[in-house]
Scaffold this motif. Structure first.
Motif, PDB file in Angstrom:
ATOM      1  N   PHE A  95       5.739   7.385 -16.303  1.00  0.00           N
ATOM      2  CA  PHE A  95       5.825   8.540 -15.415  1.00  0.00           C
ATOM      3  C   PHE A  95       5.216   8.211 -14.049  1.00  0.00           C
ATOM      4  O   PHE A  95       5.755   8.590 -13.013  1.00  0.00           O
ATOM      5  CB  PHE A  95       5.104   9.750 -16.024  1.00  0.00           C
ATOM      6  CG  PHE A  95       6.029  10.687 -16.757  1.00  0.00           C
ATOM      7  CD1 PHE A  95       6.704  11.694 -16.072  1.00  0.00           C
ATOM      8  CD2 PHE A  95       6.231  10.573 -18.120  1.00  0.00           C
ATOM      9  CE1 PHE A  95       7.565  12.554 -16.743  1.00  0.00           C
ATOM     10  CE2 PHE A  95       7.091  11.429 -18.794  1.00  0.00           C
ATOM     11  CZ  PHE A  95       7.752  12.424 -18.108  1.00  0.00           C
ATOM     12  N   LEU A  96       4.085   7.486 -14.056  1.00  0.00           N
ATOM     13  CA  LEU A  96       3.430   7.114 -12.789  1.00  0.00           C
ATOM     14  C   LEU A  96       4.376   6.257 -11.946  1.00  0.00           C
ATOM     15  O   LEU A  96       4.478   6.426 -10.731  1.00  0.00           O
ATOM     16  CB  LEU A  96       2.119   6.360 -13.052  1.00  0.00           C
ATOM     17  CG  LEU A  96       1.012   7.102 -13.812  1.00  0.00           C
ATOM     18  CD1 LEU A  96      -0.237   6.240 -13.917  1.00  0.00           C
ATOM     19  CD2 LEU A  96       0.657   8.432 -13.143  1.00  0.00           C
ATOM     20  N   LEU A  97       5.066   5.360 -12.622  1.00  0.00           N
ATOM     21  CA  LEU A  97       6.028   4.489 -11.942  1.00  0.00           C
ATOM     22  C   LEU A  97       7.195   5.320 -11.390  1.00  0.00           C
ATOM     23  O   LEU A  97       7.642   5.106 -10.253  1.00  0.00           O
ATOM     24  CB  LEU A  97       6.537   3.427 -12.931  1.00  0.00           C
ATOM     25  CG  LEU A  97       7.273   2.243 -12.325  1.00  0.00           C
ATOM     26  CD1 LEU A  97       6.334   1.416 -11.467  1.00  0.00           C
ATOM     27  CD2 LEU A  97       7.883   1.374 -13.421  1.00  0.00           C
ATOM     28  N   LEU A  98       7.637   6.279 -12.200  1.00  0.00           N
ATOM     29  CA  LEU A  98       8.745   7.140 -11.782  1.00  0.00           C
ATOM     30  C   LEU A  98       8.378   7.940 -10.523  1.00  0.00           C
ATOM     31  O   LEU A  98       9.172   8.032  -9.584  1.00  0.00           O
ATOM     32  CB  LEU A  98       9.110   8.093 -12.929  1.00  0.00           C
ATOM     33  CG  LEU A  98      10.229   9.098 -12.636  1.00  0.00           C
ATOM     34  CD1 LEU A  98      11.575   8.394 -12.545  1.00  0.00           C
ATOM     35  CD2 LEU A  98      10.301  10.175 -13.719  1.00  0.00           C
ATOM     36  N   ASN A 102      10.384   7.637  -7.041  1.00  0.00           N
ATOM     37  CA  ASN A 102      10.908   8.864  -6.427  1.00  0.00           C
ATOM     38  C   ASN A 102      10.331   9.090  -5.038  1.00  0.00           C
ATOM     39  O   ASN A 102      11.019   9.590  -4.145  1.00  0.00           O
ATOM     40  CB  ASN A 102      10.580  10.084  -7.301  1.00  0.00           C
ATOM     41  CG  ASN A 102      11.433  10.131  -8.547  1.00  0.00           C
ATOM     42  OD1 ASN A 102      12.429   9.425  -8.651  1.00  0.00           O
ATOM     43  ND2 ASN A 102      11.037  10.951  -9.504  1.00  0.00           N
ATOM     44  N   SER A 103       9.038   8.754  -4.875  1.00  0.00           N
ATOM     45  CA  SER A 103       8.417   8.965  -3.556  1.00  0.00           C
ATOM     46  C   SER A 103       9.067   8.048  -2.511  1.00  0.00           C
ATOM     47  O   SER A 103       9.221   8.441  -1.347  1.00  0.00           O
ATOM     48  CB  SER A 103       6.907   8.733  -3.623  1.00  0.00           C
ATOM     49  OG  SER A 103       6.611   7.367  -3.676  1.00  0.00           O
ATOM     50  N   LEU A 122       9.366  19.118  -5.128  1.00  0.00           N
ATOM     51  CA  LEU A 122      10.672  19.703  -5.460  1.00  0.00           C
ATOM     52  C   LEU A 122      11.648  18.610  -5.880  1.00  0.00           C
ATOM     53  O   LEU A 122      12.358  18.745  -6.885  1.00  0.00           O
ATOM     54  CB  LEU A 122      11.215  20.480  -4.250  1.00  0.00           C
ATOM     55  CG  LEU A 122      12.449  21.323  -4.519  1.00  0.00           C
ATOM     56  CD1 LEU A 122      12.125  22.468  -5.463  1.00  0.00           C
ATOM     57  CD2 LEU A 122      13.015  21.869  -3.212  1.00  0.00           C
ATOM     58  N   PHE A 123      11.654  17.537  -5.113  1.00  0.00           N
ATOM     59  CA  PHE A 123      12.541  16.417  -5.436  1.00  0.00           C
ATOM     60  C   PHE A 123      12.168  15.827  -6.798  1.00  0.00           C
ATOM     61  O   PHE A 123      13.025  15.585  -7.638  1.00  0.00           O
ATOM     62  CB  PHE A 123      12.432  15.348  -4.336  1.00  0.00           C
ATOM     63  CG  PHE A 123      13.326  14.165  -4.559  1.00  0.00           C
ATOM     64  CD1 PHE A 123      14.666  14.218  -4.207  1.00  0.00           C
ATOM     65  CD2 PHE A 123      12.840  12.994  -5.140  1.00  0.00           C
ATOM     66  CE1 PHE A 123      15.497  13.131  -4.434  1.00  0.00           C
ATOM     67  CE2 PHE A 123      13.665  11.915  -5.365  1.00  0.00           C
ATOM     68  CZ  PHE A 123      14.998  11.965  -5.002  1.00  0.00           C
ATOM     69  N   GLN A 124      10.857  15.631  -6.990  1.00  0.00           N
ATOM     70  CA  GLN A 124      10.377  15.080  -8.273  1.00  0.00           C
ATOM     71  C   GLN A 124      10.776  16.013  -9.418  1.00  0.00           C
ATOM     72  O   GLN A 124      11.185  15.548 -10.489  1.00  0.00           O
ATOM     73  CB  GLN A 124       8.847  14.954  -8.246  1.00  0.00           C
ATOM     74  CG  GLN A 124       8.303  14.027  -7.188  1.00  0.00           C
ATOM     75  CD  GLN A 124       8.167  12.588  -7.662  1.00  0.00           C
ATOM     76  OE1 GLN A 124       8.590  12.254  -8.759  1.00  0.00           O
ATOM     77  NE2 GLN A 124       7.607  11.737  -6.829  1.00  0.00           N
TER      78      GLN A 124
ATOM     79  N   ASN B  28       3.303  14.711  -5.304  1.00  0.00           N
ATOM     80  CA  ASN B  28       4.438  14.123  -6.019  1.00  0.00           C
ATOM     81  C   ASN B  28       4.595  14.570  -7.465  1.00  0.00           C
ATOM     82  O   ASN B  28       5.630  14.329  -8.062  1.00  0.00           O
ATOM     83  CB  ASN B  28       4.343  12.591  -5.987  1.00  0.00           C
ATOM     84  CG  ASN B  28       4.799  12.030  -4.657  1.00  0.00           C
ATOM     85  OD1 ASN B  28       5.993  11.914  -4.410  1.00  0.00           O
ATOM     86  ND2 ASN B  28       3.862  11.736  -3.781  1.00  0.00           N
ATOM     87  N   VAL B  29       3.577  15.165  -8.036  1.00  0.00           N
ATOM     88  CA  VAL B  29       3.671  15.564  -9.445  1.00  0.00           C
ATOM     89  C   VAL B  29       3.919  17.073  -9.531  1.00  0.00           C
ATOM     90  O   VAL B  29       3.108  17.848  -9.021  1.00  0.00           O
ATOM     91  CB  VAL B  29       2.377  15.186 -10.220  1.00  0.00           C
ATOM     92  CG1 VAL B  29       2.471  15.597 -11.677  1.00  0.00           C
ATOM     93  CG2 VAL B  29       2.104  13.698 -10.103  1.00  0.00           C
TER      94      VAL B  29
END
Lengths: 174, 303
Positions: A95-98, A102-103, A122-124, B28-29
């Motif tokens: 998840f951290l990698l994802l 995504n960022s 929102l994108f995440q 980001n989360v």
């Protein structure tokens, strides 16, 4: 510069900051349920049930899917146990990698003026919802009863939430 | 310090890397995945931050006497978990202006504080003191000068200062509690100009004036600076705490003000009585909210 309010604890309760008793949900489905139950709930991230429940469900669907894929490849029982023990940590790291990938994608979108929200949340959210739905669809195809139920449960929630969005939009409450 | 050591120092528990990573996480989360992420990060830091864990354990042995070591380990984890939530909520407020719901206990004292011309807000390393100061300053349009213990890492201190000043909309100013002789005069002038000074009074740092008192039946040293200031400026001391009650929900606990009134009595006695009143309040609040007492250094004498 200094402004003195005559009754500041009331200001905090009523106007200035949301009161501790106020109900707020980020998703449309619990907002609609609250409304049907005769309570007023606004769009806000105030519900621990929503935050913890949704988080555990999303993370759980990912863990179940990865375990379902990996376990047949591991034979000895102790190795399977080890995999099960380490799996949540591996999924957490994934998840951290994802988030990071995504960022980078969001940064690219921002560069071309295609994304302008204050945060990348929102994108995440859209990426994670899509991925979880994909995993749920794969679980629905499984022969195992409870895994199928988990997939159906997720898809059911998603469907009900979409219906709630439409319903609240119709009521001009979204 | 060599370049490599300086670079490596950024990754220390109190290093700047984790603060920046927290900012990354909060932008980001999605909110619903934060409980899971914070759960795992707390497990990691429970092992990495050994001195902090040991300090919490040593404090818990006094606050929760007679508990099994295993149970206290669980409590130490819970304390770190709550700590992770409070720093992430404070950063969330700063970065995304996220809303938090508040309930107030002792509203009449909060009203008195907000309308006071110069006062001392005495708090502890408890709950979300950073968020509390920022929200108080913003909502009630009062400038607050926060006196903090200095951070071990310079870059982290800079990052925290900027965060607090940004979260408070410029109304929160930071001053560091060091042996700097000019600080008490600065604070006194600020109080006389009508400002609110926020001080954490549950831990005395080295080279800072302190006095012995009783806390949970043990002798501890607490800073006496706030009481001296209150005595000289003749302003009330308002004990105030902000504890996390649930997801994005907080409770502001305001307690009866403490006065250091100048009379014919000896100044030392007046200040000692005020410190005792403060330690009783502190004990009462810590007892009810022990899992949110983030005193990450041992407070009580070693047994």
């Amino acid at each position: 510069m200094v402004f003195v309010s005559p009754d500041l604890s009331e200001t905090m309760k009523d106007g200035g900051s949301p009161s501790g008793r106020e109900i707020g949900y980020a998703f449309a489905l619990p907002r609609l349920i609250a409304r049907l139950g005769g309570r007023r709930a606004r769009r806000a991230e105030f519900s621990r049930w929503e935050a913890y429940g949704m988080g555990i469900l999303v993370f759980g669907v990912s863990c179940v899917f990865v375990a379902h894929t990996l376990l047949p490849l591991v034979r000895p029982a102790f190795a399977q146990l080890l995999v099960l023990l380490l799996l949540p940590f591996a999924v957490w790291a994934a998840f951290l990698l994802l988030y990071y990938v995504n960022s980078l994608m969001t940064a690219l979108l921002r560069r071309f003026g295609l994304y302008s929200a204050m945060t990348n949340n929102l994108f995440q959210h859209h990426v994670i919802m899509s991925l979880t739905t994909l995993l749920a669809l794969l679980l629905v195809r499984d022969e195992s009863g409870w895994m199928k139920s988990l997939g159906v449960f997720w898809l059911g929630l998603l469907f009900l939430n979409l219906i709630s969005i439409l319903f609240l939009k119709f009521l001009h409450e979204l | 310090m060599t370049n490599f050591r300086r670079w490596f120092h950024r990754f220390a528990v109190r290093g700047i890397v984790w603060r920046r990573y927290l900012d990354f996480g909060l932008t980001n989360v999605p909110f619903y995945l934060r409980p899971v992420m914070i759960f795992f990060w707390t497990i990691l830091f429970f092992f990495l931050a050994a001195p902090a864990r040991r300090a919490i354990l040593s404090n818990l042995r006094v606050v929760r006497p007679g508990s099994s070591p295993l149970l206290n380990l669980g409590r130490a984890w819970l304390t770190l978990y709550n700590f992770a939530w409070t720093i992430s909520d404070a950063a969330d407020h700063k970065l995304a202006k996220t809303e938090f719901a508040y309930e107030v206990e002792g509203g009449e004292f909060l009203d008195q504080l907000a309308s006071a011309h110069g006062a001392i807000l005495l708090t502890a390393h408890m709950g979300n003191y950073d968020l509390g100061a920022a929200v108080f300053a913003q909502r009630f349009q009062r400038a607050i000068r926060m006196v903090r213990a200095p951070e071990a890492d310079g870059q982290t201190a800079k990052h925290l200062d900027e965060s607090l000043e940004r979260a408070g909309g410029g109304a929160v100013k930071i001053a560091y509690n060091t042996s700097n002789v000019a600080l008490p005069l600065e604070l006194l002038n600020a109080i006389r100009a009508g400002e609110i000074i926020s001080i954490q009074g549950d831990r005395a740092v080295a080279n800072v004036s302190q006095r012995e008192t009783r806390l949970f039946g043990e002798n501890v040293s607490l800073p006496d600076g706030p009481f001296m200031l209150a005595f000289v400026a003749q302003v009330p001391i308002f004990p105030l705490f902000i504890v996390r009650t649930s997801f994005h929900r907080y409770k502001i606990i305001a307690r009866e003000p403490i006065f250091c009134v100048r009379t014919k009595r000896d100044r030392t006695i007046v200040i000692e009585e005020a410190i005792q009143a403060w330690s009783r309040t502190l004990e009462n609040v810590i007892d009810a909210h022990w899992s949110q007492w983030f005193s990450l250094v041992p407070i009580f004498p070693k047994r």
